[in-house]
Scaffold this motif. Structure first.
Motif, mmCIF file in Angstrom:
data_model
loop_
_atom_site.group_PDB
_atom_site.id
_atom_site.type_symbol
_atom_site.label_atom_id
_atom_site.label_comp_id
_atom_site.label_asym_id
_atom_site.label_seq_id
_atom_site.Cartn_x
_atom_site.Cartn_y
_atom_site.Cartn_z
ATOM 1 N N PHE A 198 -2.788 -1.430 6.384
ATOM 2 C CA PHE A 198 -2.322 -2.287 5.292
ATOM 3 C C PHE A 198 -3.443 -2.534 4.286
ATOM 4 N N ASN A 199 -4.647 -2.817 4.782
ATOM 5 C CA ASN A 199 -5.773 -3.075 3.894
ATOM 6 C C ASN A 199 -6.187 -1.831 3.118
ATOM 7 N N GLN A 200 -6.034 -0.667 3.737
ATOM 8 C CA GLN A 200 -6.312 0.573 3.026
ATOM 9 C C GLN A 200 -5.342 0.738 1.859
ATOM 10 N N CYS A 201 -4.104 0.322 2.067
ATOM 11 C CA CYS A 201 -3.117 0.357 0.980
ATOM 12 C C CYS A 201 -3.547 -0.567 -0.161
ATOM 13 N N ILE A 202 -4.049 -1.740 0.184
ATOM 14 C CA ILE A 202 -4.510 -2.679 -0.840
ATOM 15 C C ILE A 202 -5.632 -2.060 -1.665
ATOM 16 N N LYS A 254 -3.044 -0.323 -7.494
ATOM 17 C CA LYS A 254 -3.420 -0.675 -8.863
ATOM 18 C C LYS A 254 -2.314 -1.470 -9.554
ATOM 19 N N ALA A 255 -1.203 -1.629 -8.899
ATOM 20 C CA ALA A 255 -0.025 -2.240 -9.515
ATOM 21 C C ALA A 255 -0.156 -3.758 -9.619
ATOM 22 N N ASP A 256 0.674 -4.328 -10.485
ATOM 23 C CA ASP A 256 0.711 -5.784 -10.636
ATOM 24 C C ASP A 256 1.235 -6.464 -9.377
ATOM 25 N N TYR A 257 2.219 -5.837 -8.748
ATOM 26 C CA TYR A 257 2.816 -6.402 -7.544
ATOM 27 C C TYR A 257 2.967 -5.326 -6.480
ATOM 28 N N VAL A 258 2.856 -5.754 -5.224
ATOM 29 C CA VAL A 258 2.820 -4.824 -4.103
ATOM 30 C C VAL A 258 3.822 -5.263 -3.040
ATOM 31 N N LEU A 259 4.476 -4.274 -2.444
ATOM 32 C CA LEU A 259 5.358 -4.515 -1.293
ATOM 33 C C LEU A 259 4.909 -3.629 -0.143
ATOM 34 N N PHE A 260 4.777 -4.221 1.047
ATOM 35 C CA PHE A 260 4.488 -3.453 2.255
ATOM 36 C C PHE A 260 5.798 -3.273 3.021
ATOM 37 N N LEU A 308 -4.360 -9.826 -3.966
ATOM 38 C CA LEU A 308 -4.582 -9.043 -2.756
ATOM 39 C C LEU A 308 -5.880 -8.253 -2.862
ATOM 40 N N ARG A 309 -6.085 -7.605 -3.996
ATOM 41 C CA ARG A 309 -7.278 -6.765 -4.167
ATOM 42 C C ARG A 309 -8.557 -7.583 -4.255
ATOM 43 N N ASN A 310 -8.487 -8.746 -4.869
ATOM 44 C CA ASN A 310 -9.702 -9.530 -5.116
ATOM 45 C C ASN A 310 -10.108 -10.428 -3.960
ATOM 46 N N GLU A 311 -9.142 -11.071 -3.317
ATOM 47 C CA GLU A 311 -9.517 -12.105 -2.352
ATOM 48 C C GLU A 311 -8.668 -12.152 -1.084
ATOM 49 N N VAL A 312 -7.456 -11.666 -1.129
ATOM 50 C CA VAL A 312 -6.540 -11.851 -0.007
ATOM 51 C C VAL A 312 -6.185 -10.506 0.621
ATOM 52 N N SER A 313 -6.609 -10.308 1.846
ATOM 53 C CA SER A 313 -6.226 -9.105 2.581
ATOM 54 C C SER A 313 -5.765 -9.537 3.967
ATOM 55 N N PHE A 314 -5.578 -8.585 4.857
ATOM 56 C CA PHE A 314 -5.106 -8.904 6.202
ATOM 57 C C PHE A 314 -6.300 -9.024 7.151
#
Length: 321
Positions: free
Chosen positions: A75-79, A83-89, A175-181
């Motif tokens: 999941f973190n590799q996906c983050i 580059k998108a504004d919004y992400v869905l896993f 997600l990219r800047n501060e919030v990951s799993f």
């Protein structure tokens, strides 16, 4: 405000050759145009990657990790790739409704929110179905309110207020800047992610159906319920948020609980047994929280008894039935 934000659907996958077609079709059939779909293979060894390679087209992009990173590592590799504004896993054994992305983008823009939590349908392998993510009243919530609700509902009723990742559209920048799993937390890593994202802005809990979740014995959550590691995971996330919970004055501390019979009178204890996740043993006024102490065997059920604290009553709007 960008009225047509970019969205990327990531499908993290490992050994799901029997389920991937359904997930992939639902992702590539969305009625939202500014959308890309990426499948992230975590070194599958059952033919999943080779199959996806054979059907790769302009409808989706296929990526493969150099080594198996674990479920949340993937999941973190996906983050990192996003580059998108919004992400869905989208979990590779789940599938989403055709208008889920368009409905969610609309809800985010309308409410200036960081993410959407939609209703999901749990589809069990035995044919049973159940709703997921419909405990909270539909509306917009702050991080503090969601922290209170998560704590109370999770440890008093044994339920989860959040939707599954497959039913949640998330702010890509945060997600990219501060919030990951946080993979060290185990199963609750997605709950931790939802909570941290909630403190970056507002969250929208919607009334529309977002995703269908396939529940089966080969899921990581099912495995953790069987081997009992779910208890350790619950303890870890509780310890992580204990300072914030203490500041909100949500519980009364118990220095020690060594007298086992007290449990049947005024405290619910969470138990574990094979094939069964934790749940309250009794419906009582207070709930007993896991903090790790010692074990005791009663009637062939493995009870884990802990010192901890009792939850105070909260005045929150949610549905617990």
């Amino acid at each position: 405000m960008n009225l047509n934000p970019s969205v990327e659907i990531f499908i993290p996958i490992y050994n799901r050759i029997d389920y991937i077609d359904r997930a992939l079709k639902s992702a590539t059939s969305q009625d939202y145009e500014n959308l890309v779909v990426t499948v992230s293979d975590n070194c599958s060894n059952d033919g999943t990657y080779e199959y996806l390679k054979s059907i790769e087209s302009n409808k989706f992009t296929l990526k493969r990790n150099e080594k198996n990173l674990g479920i949340f590592g993937n999941f973190n590799q996906c983050i990192m790739r996003s580059k998108a504004d919004y992400v869905l896993f989208l979990c590779s054994d789940d599938w989403i409704e055709t208008s889920f992305i368009s409905n969610s983008v609309h809800a985010i823009l309308k409410n200036d929110a960081t993410y959407v939590s939609s209703i999901c349908i749990a589809n069990y392998h035995n044919g049973e179905v159940a709703d997921i993510g419909n405990i909270m009243e539909f509306g917009v919530y702050s991080g503090e309110i969601l922290l209170k609700a998560w704590f109370y509902v999770s440890f008093y009723y044994g339920k989860n207020i959040f939707s599954y990742p497959s039913g949640s559209l998330l702010n890509g920048k945060h997600l990219r800047n501060e919030v990951s799993f946080d993979s060290l937390l185990g199963d609750p890593a997605d709950i931790d992610m939802f909570l941290r994202l909630s403190f970056k802005g507002r969250a929208v809990f919607t009334e529309y159906l977002g995703a269908n979740i396939f529940i089966h014995d080969n899921q990581e959550s099912a495995k953790s319920a069987i081997d009992g590691s779910i208890l350790n995971s619950q303890q870890l996330i509780l310890e992580k948020y204990r300072p914030k919970l203490a500041k909100l004055n949500l519980f009364d501390d118990l220095d020690c609980l060594s007298n086992f019979p007290i449990i049947k009178y005024n405290i619910s204890v969470f138990i574990w047994r094979k094939n069964t996740p934790y749940f309250p043993l009794t419906k009582c006024k207070y709930a007993f929280i896991l903090l790790g102490c010692y074990k005791r065997i009663v009637n062939h059920i493995k009870f884990t008894i802990f010192k901890g604290f009792v939850i105070k009553e909260l005045n929150l709007k949610f549905k617990t039935k």
